[in-house]
Write an enzyme that holds these catalytic residues in place. Structure first.
Site, PDB file in Angstrom:
ATOM      1  N   TYR A   1       0.847  -1.208   0.000  1.00 62.57           N
ATOM      2  CA  TYR A   1       0.000   0.000   0.000  1.00 62.57           C
ATOM      3  C   TYR A   1       0.879   1.254   0.000  1.00 62.57           C
ATOM      4  CZ  TYR A   1      -3.656  -3.229   1.740  1.00 62.57           C
ATOM      5  OH  TYR A   1      -4.521  -4.278   1.928  1.00 62.57           O
TER       6      TYR A   1
ATOM      7  N   HIS B   1       0.711 -11.647   2.112  1.00 63.82           N
ATOM      8  CA  HIS B   1      -0.392 -10.949   1.436  1.00 63.82           C
ATOM      9  C   HIS B   1      -1.204 -11.847   0.487  1.00 63.82           C
ATOM     10  CE1 HIS B   1      -1.485  -6.518   0.373  1.00 63.82           C
ATOM     11  NE2 HIS B   1      -2.539  -7.298   0.253  1.00 63.82           N
TER      12      HIS B   1
END
Ligand SMILES: NC(=O)c1ccc[n+]([C@@H]2O[C@H](COP(=O)([O-])OP(=O)(O)OC[C@H]3O[C@@H](n4cnc5c(N)ncnc54)[C@H](OP(=O)(O)O)[C@@H]3O)[C@@H](O)[C@H]2O)c1
Length: 280
Positions: free
Chosen positions: A52, A110
């Site tokens: 991010y 992730h």
């Protein structure tokens, strides 16, 4: 005004709130102000990721806020391109440098990226980083049961949490059942479908009117009553407070079932099936 959020205990003993703040796209000074506002409103769990590119923003909000670091639970995630053991170890260290933190409360793989077949190596790096005190609790995102079985078989350690796509249009009944059997917590990403699917449908509107609540509140209450930890993202202080003001009403069994019935086999937001979809 701030609100108190109940906590649950993960299988390794770490306690985390049942609602956290998603931070995808919250970056820079405006992002730090939004995250700081959420903390002041009562959020104690912050969900971030290396990919991010906002671990620095999260760290800045933590330094600016009035709540001690020890009362916050901060998550980051290992990107797919760093599954190789040595790369995973340096990525975890880099994540900490970016946020200027000494430890993460939760660190998650992730995506499994099964075609690369390196997620067990990545998991070993998380296990070691936990031993070194860099992480309190280790988990995964988007892992199917077959991926979790391999982690456990090859390392003897199972995840504390699996963060998966979960919302009324994709209720993940089987995956949640598997988690329950394994005592792995379920965390819901994109609990509102990121606004990509319309939640203004009659079933939800009627239930919301019945309790004098908003549709997002009904949806988050549904997550909570399913036993899933949700991480709604909002940049707006008003909506942040709205999203944690869900602990003063109960959905009945029929309402729970009618929301779960909105689910479709192809209800994923962007067809990201972890058996084939990969992210680096
Ligand atoms: N592990 C993974 O693979 C994965 C994948 C996706 C997401 N995530 C995590 O999950 C978090 C949440 O998912 P998400 O950001 O994709 O989407 P989401 O939380 O489902 O939805 C966010 C959207 O809903 C709006 N919103 C929030 N509260 C609202 C309310 N009360 N009323 C009306 N609109 C509202 C937000 O706008 P405003 O900001 O303007 O309020 C934003 O546009 C992410 O931020 C990230 O931390 C993880």
């Amino acid at each position: 005004m701030s609100s108190r959020i109940p906590e649950i205990t993960l299988n390794d003993g770490l306690k985390i709130p049942v609602v956290g703040l998603g931070t995808y796209s919250l970056k820079g000074s405006k992002g730090a102000a939004s995250i700081q506002s959420a903390i002041e409103k009562g959020y104690r769990l912050l969900d971030s990721a290396y990919n991010y590119e906002n671990e620095g923003t999260v760290g800045e909000a933590v330094r600016r806020c009035s709540i001690p670091r020890s009362e916050l639970k901060i998550t980051s995630k290992l990107p797919g391109r760093y599954h190789e053991y040595e790369k995973a170890v340096s990525a975890i260290q880099e994540s900490l440098y970016r946020a200027q933190l000494d430890y993460y409360d939760l660190y998650l793989i992730h995506w499994p990226n099964p075609s690369k077949d390196q997620y067990v190596e990545a998991w070993q790096a998380l296990i070691d980083a936990k031993k070194w005190g860099l992480i309190r609790s280790i988990g995964v995102c988007n892992f199917l049961p077959e991926h979790i079985e391999r982690l456990e078989k090859e390392t003897g350690v199972k995840p504390s949490i699996n963060q998966i796509e979960l919302h009324p249009f994709f209720n993940q009944a089987e995956q949640r059942k598997y988690h329950e059997e394994k005592n792995i917590a379920t965390q819901s990403w994109s609990p509102f479908t990121r606004g990509l699917k319309d939640l203004k449908i009659d079933t939800l509107q009627e239930i919301a009117a019945r309790y004098n609540k908003s549709i997002p509140q009904v949806v988050l209450r549904w997550h909570y009553q399913l036993g899933a930890i949700s991480i709604p993202k909002s940049a707006s202080p008003t909506r942040q407070l709205e999203n944690i003001s869900i602990f003063d009403f109960d959905l009945n069994e029929e309402e729970m079932v009618s929301i779960s019935a909105l689910s479709q086999p192809d209800g994923r937001i962007a067809n990201q099936d972890p058996a084939v979809y990969e992210e680096f």
